[in-house]
Enzyme design. Structure first.
Site, PDB file in Angstrom:
ATOM      1  CG  ASP A  66      -7.815  -0.610   9.601  1.00  0.00           C
ATOM      2  OD1 ASP A  66      -8.507   0.103   8.751  1.00  0.00           O
ATOM      3  OD2 ASP A  66      -7.578  -1.479   9.600  1.00  0.00           O
ATOM      4  CG  HIS A 137      -6.263  -8.881   9.529  1.00  0.00           C
ATOM      5  ND1 HIS A 137      -5.196  -8.356   8.579  1.00  0.00           N
ATOM      6  CD2 HIS A 137      -7.499  -8.502   8.872  1.00  0.00           C
ATOM      7  CE1 HIS A 137      -5.888  -8.069   7.670  1.00  0.00           C
ATOM      8  NE2 HIS A 137      -7.289  -7.997   7.697  1.00  0.00           N
ATOM      9  CD  GLU A 142      -1.857  -8.595   9.365  1.00  0.00           C
ATOM     10  OE1 GLU A 142      -2.893  -9.549   9.727  1.00  0.00           O
ATOM     11  OE2 GLU A 142      -1.707  -8.069   8.582  1.00  0.00           O
TER      12      GLU A 142
END
Ligand code: PGA
EC number: 3.5.99.6
Length: 259
Positions: A66, A137, A142
């Site tokens: 990410d 998560h 999430e």
């Protein structure tokens, strides 16, 4: 079921996972690693450093989970910078072969799709390192994230921004949005290693390993994957109902089985 390995310390977890990565690179010099940021994977990278000394890692490829949206890639807390500082430089990897999602605003509408194509073009991820947030998560997926999701923009929950504020001068500087591999993307990797240390992760670990499979606890997606190794310390394992069985199974594991 995921294999659960309870180790005395984060350093032991780092050695266990690093040894697997070394084996993988020995058998496949252009292995594709799934890299994670945060505090949890640091013992893995530390253990890898001496183990990869003298190993040709010039072909190794990597994809981070990410990135923050709208952060300057040069910012010290961009995940591009973090991966460069914690993984690429210490391990001597080729920066051109190590990818992070592109959080630049100008191209954000197709950055997820671009990242998926890059992972597919590399033949998929061989070994994915995962931490887990206190919210459950994985990546920045999430609670509520679809199990079918691919790389896309998500809004960080307040808890995650608070957890990550330690890396910034104040919580106001923690970006609101991120671009993250989806749960579907993560589930496409061939072998998942989920690591967690400390009491604060015990609830998320128990939910991921033993709780109902639910998008309310995104880490529970690992129960849908055929090859998962969960490596936790005693504190992170403290809410596992079947901890004794996991210890017993690991202690009696046939040598030929490997991880
Ligand atoms: P941490 O973060 O490793 O810094 O605890 C884990 C995560 O949020 O996935």
């Amino acid at each position: 079921m995921a294999e659960i390995v309870i180790v005395p310390s984060p350093a032991d977890a780092g050695i266990l996972v690093a040894d697997e990565i070394v084996k993988l690179i020995a058998s496949r010099p252009d292995a594709v690693l799934g890299l994670a940021t945060g505090s949890t994977p640091l013992p893995v990278y530390e253990a890898l450093r001496p183990r990869l000394a003298g190993v040709d890692v010039s072909q190794v490829r990597g994809f981070a989970l990410d990135e923050y949206v709208g952060i300057d890639p040069q910012h010290p807390e961009s995940y591009r910078s973090v991966i460069t500082k914690e993984v690429v430089e210490p391990l001597g990897l080729d920066p051109a072969r190590i990818h992070t999602p592109n959080g630049a605003l100008e191209t954000i509408s197709h950055a997820g799709e671009d990242y998926e194509q890059a992972i597919a073009a590399a033949g998929g991820v061989d070994l994915q390192i995962l931490g887990i947030g206190t919210s459950g998560h994985i990546g920045f997926n999430e609670p509520g994230s679809s199990f079918a999701s691919r790389t896309r923009v998500k809004t960080l929950i307040q808890q995650t921004r608070e957890d990550n504020a330690r890396f910034f001068d104040s919580i106001d500087e923690v970006p609101m949005h991120c671009i993250t591999q989806g749960l579907g993307t993560i589930l496409s990797a061939r072998h998942l290693f989920l690591l967690a240390f400390g009491e604060s992760k015990a609830h998320a670990v128990a939910g991921a390993v033993e709780g109902p499979v639910s998008s309310s606890l995104p880490g529970s997606a690992i129960q849908l994957h055929p090859h998962v190794t969960v490596v936790v310390d005693e504190a992170a394992a403290s809410q596992l109902q079947n901890a004794d069985y996991y210890r017993y199974a690991y202690a009696n594991k046939p040598d030929w089985q490997g991880l």
